[in-house]
Design a protein around this motif. Structure first.
Motif, PDB file in Angstrom:
ATOM      1  N   UNK A 155       0.850  -1.177   0.000  1.00 51.64           N
ATOM      2  CA  UNK A 155       0.000   0.000   0.000  1.00 51.64           C
ATOM      3  C   UNK A 155       0.890   1.233   0.000  1.00 51.64           C
ATOM      4  N   UNK A 156       0.864   1.993  -1.092  1.00 50.88           N
ATOM      5  CA  UNK A 156       1.664   3.210  -1.184  1.00 50.88           C
ATOM      6  C   UNK A 156       0.992   4.300  -0.359  1.00 50.88           C
ATOM      7  N   UNK A 157       1.754   4.906   0.565  1.00 52.77           N
ATOM      8  CA  UNK A 157       1.164   5.946   1.397  1.00 52.77           C
ATOM      9  C   UNK A 157       1.820   7.303   1.205  1.00 52.77           C
ATOM     10  N   UNK A 158       2.898   7.408   0.430  1.00 55.88           N
ATOM     11  CA  UNK A 158       3.529   8.713   0.256  1.00 55.88           C
ATOM     12  C   UNK A 158       4.458   8.697  -0.951  1.00 55.88           C
ATOM     13  N   UNK A 159       4.710   9.888  -1.463  1.00 58.46           N
ATOM     14  CA  UNK A 159       5.708  10.124  -2.501  1.00 58.46           C
ATOM     15  C   UNK A 159       6.731  11.088  -1.898  1.00 58.46           C
ATOM     16  N   UNK A 160       7.980  10.643  -1.803  1.00 60.85           N
ATOM     17  CA  UNK A 160       9.019  11.399  -1.118  1.00 60.85           C
ATOM     18  C   UNK A 160       9.929  12.099  -2.109  1.00 60.85           C
ATOM     19  N   UNK A 161      10.147  13.405  -1.892  1.00 59.78           N
ATOM     20  CA  UNK A 161      11.115  14.154  -2.668  1.00 59.78           C
ATOM     21  C   UNK A 161      12.442  14.250  -1.934  1.00 59.78           C
ATOM     22  N   UNK A 162      13.464  14.733  -2.627  1.00 57.95           N
ATOM     23  CA  UNK A 162      14.815  14.849  -2.057  1.00 57.95           C
ATOM     24  C   UNK A 162      15.283  13.523  -1.473  1.00 57.95           C
ATOM     25  N   UNK A 163      15.000  12.457  -2.186  1.00 60.46           N
ATOM     26  CA  UNK A 163      15.352  11.103  -1.765  1.00 60.46           C
ATOM     27  C   UNK A 163      16.481  10.638  -2.676  1.00 60.46           C
ATOM     28  N   UNK A 164      17.727  10.845  -2.217  1.00 59.71           N
ATOM     29  CA  UNK A 164      18.874  10.672  -3.090  1.00 59.71           C
ATOM     30  C   UNK A 164      19.540   9.308  -2.980  1.00 59.71           C
ATOM     31  N   UNK A 165      19.101   8.484  -2.059  1.00 58.85           N
ATOM     32  CA  UNK A 165      19.756   7.193  -1.884  1.00 58.85           C
ATOM     33  C   UNK A 165      19.211   6.477  -0.676  1.00 58.85           C
ATOM     34  N   UNK A 166      19.969   5.493  -0.203  1.00 58.80           N
ATOM     35  CA  UNK A 166      19.504   4.677   0.907  1.00 58.80           C
ATOM     36  C   UNK A 166      19.220   5.512   2.149  1.00 58.80           C
ATOM     37  N   UNK A 167      18.043   5.361   2.737  1.00 63.83           N
ATOM     38  CA  UNK A 167      17.718   6.094   3.960  1.00 63.83           C
ATOM     39  C   UNK A 167      18.140   5.316   5.199  1.00 63.83           C
ATOM     40  N   UNK A 168      18.233   6.031   6.310  1.00 66.47           N
ATOM     41  CA  UNK A 168      18.335   5.414   7.630  1.00 66.47           C
ATOM     42  C   UNK A 168      17.086   5.813   8.386  1.00 66.47           C
ATOM     43  N   UNK A 169      16.265   4.828   8.753  1.00 64.45           N
ATOM     44  CA  UNK A 169      14.924   5.129   9.243  1.00 64.45           C
ATOM     45  C   UNK A 169      14.659   4.514  10.604  1.00 64.45           C
ATOM     46  N   UNK A 170      13.645   5.066  11.267  1.00 65.23           N
ATOM     47  CA  UNK A 170      13.206   4.580  12.568  1.00 65.23           C
ATOM     48  C   UNK A 170      11.697   4.753  12.656  1.00 65.23           C
ATOM     49  N   UNK A 171      11.031   3.794  13.317  1.00 66.11           N
ATOM     50  CA  UNK A 171       9.576   3.830  13.453  1.00 66.11           C
ATOM     51  C   UNK A 171       9.207   3.829  14.928  1.00 66.11           C
ATOM     52  N   UNK A 172       8.248   4.670  15.289  1.00 63.05           N
ATOM     53  CA  UNK A 172       7.693   4.675  16.638  1.00 63.05           C
ATOM     54  C   UNK A 172       6.182   4.741  16.492  1.00 63.05           C
ATOM     55  N   UNK A 173       5.519   3.630  16.741  1.00 60.31           N
ATOM     56  CA  UNK A 173       4.068   3.592  16.589  1.00 60.31           C
ATOM     57  C   UNK A 173       3.651   3.826  15.152  1.00 60.31           C
ATOM     58  N   UNK A 174       2.924   4.914  14.921  1.00 60.48           N
ATOM     59  CA  UNK A 174       2.411   5.212  13.578  1.00 60.48           C
ATOM     60  C   UNK A 174       3.233   6.288  12.877  1.00 60.48           C
ATOM     61  N   UNK A 175       4.472   6.516  13.318  1.00 64.28           N
ATOM     62  CA  UNK A 175       5.299   7.573  12.754  1.00 64.28           C
ATOM     63  C   UNK A 175       6.629   7.009  12.270  1.00 64.28           C
ATOM     64  N   UNK A 176       7.034   7.452  11.088  1.00 63.61           N
ATOM     65  CA  UNK A 176       8.284   7.038  10.450  1.00 63.61           C
ATOM     66  C   UNK A 176       9.185   8.250  10.299  1.00 63.61           C
ATOM     67  N   UNK A 177      10.459   8.127  10.689  1.00 61.77           N
ATOM     68  CA  UNK A 177      11.442   9.195  10.506  1.00 61.77           C
ATOM     69  C   UNK A 177      12.612   8.643   9.700  1.00 61.77           C
ATOM     70  N   UNK A 178      13.009   9.360   8.646  1.00 57.61           N
ATOM     71  CA  UNK A 178      14.085   8.904   7.779  1.00 57.61           C
ATOM     72  C   UNK A 178      15.096  10.018   7.545  1.00 57.61           C
ATOM     73  N   UNK A 179      16.381   9.657   7.590  1.00 58.30           N
ATOM     74  CA  UNK A 179      17.465  10.573   7.246  1.00 58.30           C
ATOM     75  C   UNK A 179      18.024  10.135   5.897  1.00 58.30           C
TER      76      UNK A 179
END
Length: 469
Positions: A431-455
């Motif tokens: 299920x696609x939920x977003x289209x991300x801009x400024x996405x130049x390569x592999x992210x480093x991500x973390x999830x807490x509940x219903x929230x996703x944070x990516x560098x």
């Protein structure tokens, strides 16, 4: 970081786990603890580098999900826990590097404090935040830990000249040198396919109170013994057990939370263990009923039954192509030609899969197999029938976000844009939920509940995830 530790031995952390057990919440793989790394290439890489994952895609973004906010402030690392977002941010001008805590839902600044250039944000937890600076001057190998209150950023305690192993419930697990300092291990020239044990001095492992830094428990590992750590959450470096194997073949299991012995077993083996593995590939921390021992100065490994201690079989490959328990009845081992499945009782090779050289997870009779590639290139990934080795479904196009407790994926649209989605492991539907801009390569991500944070290359984006069905 390289996938082998300073001693060139198998690191016990099963770093390539993607949990697909459909009876429980699925958890993707997470980065390893700061101290040790897997020597086996096929095991080491999938935890922190995306692999390709192709599946069916549902139409349109999910309602209620999408981008919450961005922070474009030279973010080096981000972790989420307890409704907070913890950042390590670099600044070349005053006030210099910073450690910050933000409200996860709105990005509001909760606290910040200056950091030293060499300090790393190691653990951002619900109660404490651990900063670490390594001292690698001369022959010493140790760190200084600074532990902060997660709610306020107030410094709680500090400890120098230790090595961080991980955390357990309410404790920080460290090692303290017994004779001056830890020494950097030197390889013995055994050859590329021979197991090598570094120096094995007596070791002192401490459980320190996370709030006070006082010693809660202490374990002394005798000279010549090896330690294998087991994890309940590798992203937060959370330990649940440590196994100690002596040169006489005694296996002792300790609870990392209390420092108490929970079991002892005697194997029909003696000698110098270059390494051993007593865990599952899935990183669940379950006590395994098999132990794989890699004898020093010899090629190959030996597999023992834990309850009886008897030798089950020998495997010709050493720790560079390590055996890990990958299904209820199989070990898996990857090499340059592909993936091998081995009966965990007899050692019989059940099947070989060309090309794919990493076993990532299993669910029922299905095994997820892949390969490591350059993050900018697509890799192999397939769902495999673990009974026969036949490819049940070839998966291409998507990559796994190595974070959190939900199966989240991304797929490049172009060099600057990606689609973000959530996988249903039972159906293969994303299920696609977003289209991300400024996405130049592999992210480093973390999830807490219903929230996703990516560098991604210094920029942080925080997303609301779709409602779970």
């Amino acid at each position: 970081m390289t996938p082998q530790d300073r001693r060139g031995r198998l690191n016990p952390v099963p770093e390539t786990v993607i949990e697909l057990d459909l009876s429980v919440a699925w958890e993707p793989p997470e980065p390893p603890a700061p101290r040790r790394r897997l020597r086996a290439r096929w095991v080491a890489v999938a935890a922190v580098l995306a692999v390709t994952l192709g599946v069916l895609v549902s139409a349109g973004p999910s309602s209620g999900a999408g981008l919450l906010y961005t922070l474009d402030q030279q973010v080096l690392k981000a972790q989420t826990s307890g409704g907070r977002l913890f950042l390590a941010r670099y600044q070349g001008t005053d006030p210099g590097p910073m450690i910050e805590a933000h409200g996860l839902a709105d990005g509001g600044l909760l606290w910040q404090r200056p950091a030293e250039v060499q300090q790393q944000l190691v653990v951002g937890g619900p109660d404490v935040v651990i900063l670490m600076s390594e001292d690698r001057t001369g022959r010493g190998d140790s760190s200084t830990l600074v532990v902060l209150d997660a709610a306020t950023g107030r410094e709680l305690w500090t400890r120098a000249a230790v090595r961080l192993d991980g955390t357990a419930d309410g404790v920080v697990v460290v090692e303290e040198p017994l004779a001056g300092e830890y020494t950097v291990d030197v390889f013995q020239d055994y050859g590329p396919d021979v197991n090598r044990a570094g120096p094995q001095p007596e070791r002192r492992i401490l459980g320190l109170s996370a709030r006070t830094g006082l010693t809660a428990w202490e374990i002394t590992v005798p000279q010549g013994s090896e330690v294998d750590f087991s994890w309940s959450s590798m992203y937060q470096s959370r330990l649940n057990r440590l196994d100690v194997l002596s040169r006489t073949g005694q296996l002792t299991r300790w609870d990392a939370r209390t420092g108490q012995v929970v079991a002892t077993h005697q194997l029909t083996w003696s000698g110098v263990p270059a390494a051993f593995n007593a865990g599952w590939l899935d990183g669940s921390g379950r006590p395994a009923d098999r132990v794989v021992v890699y004898p020093d100065g010899r090629s190959g490994s030996a597999v023992y039954d834990v309850p009886s201690g008897r030798l089950l079989f020998r495997w010709p490959d050493g720790s560079g192509h390590a055996l890990f328990r990958c299904t209820a009845t199989l070990f898996c081992s990857g090499d340059d030609s592909g993936l091998n499945a081995v009966d965990s009782t007899t050692g019989e090779r059940r099947w070989h899969l060309d090309g794919h050289n990493m076993a990532l997870s299993f669910a029922g009779e299905r095994l997820l197999a892949g390969t490591y590639t350059d993050p900018t290139e697509p890799g192999l990934l397939a769902v495999v029938d673990s009974r026969t080795g036949a490819v049940a479904k070839d998966l291409t196009g998507w990559r796994v976000l190595a974070a959190g407790s939900r199966p989240l994926l991304w797929r490049a649209v172009d060099k600057r844009t990606a689609l973000l989605g959530e996988l249903d492991p039972a159906t293969g539907l994303v299920t696609v939920f977003a289209r991300a801009g400024n996405w130049f390569g592999n992210p480093e991500c973390s999830v807490d509940g219903s929230t996703l944070a990516c560098v991604v290359v210094g920029g942080l984006s925080v997303w609301r995830l779709p409602n779970r069905h």
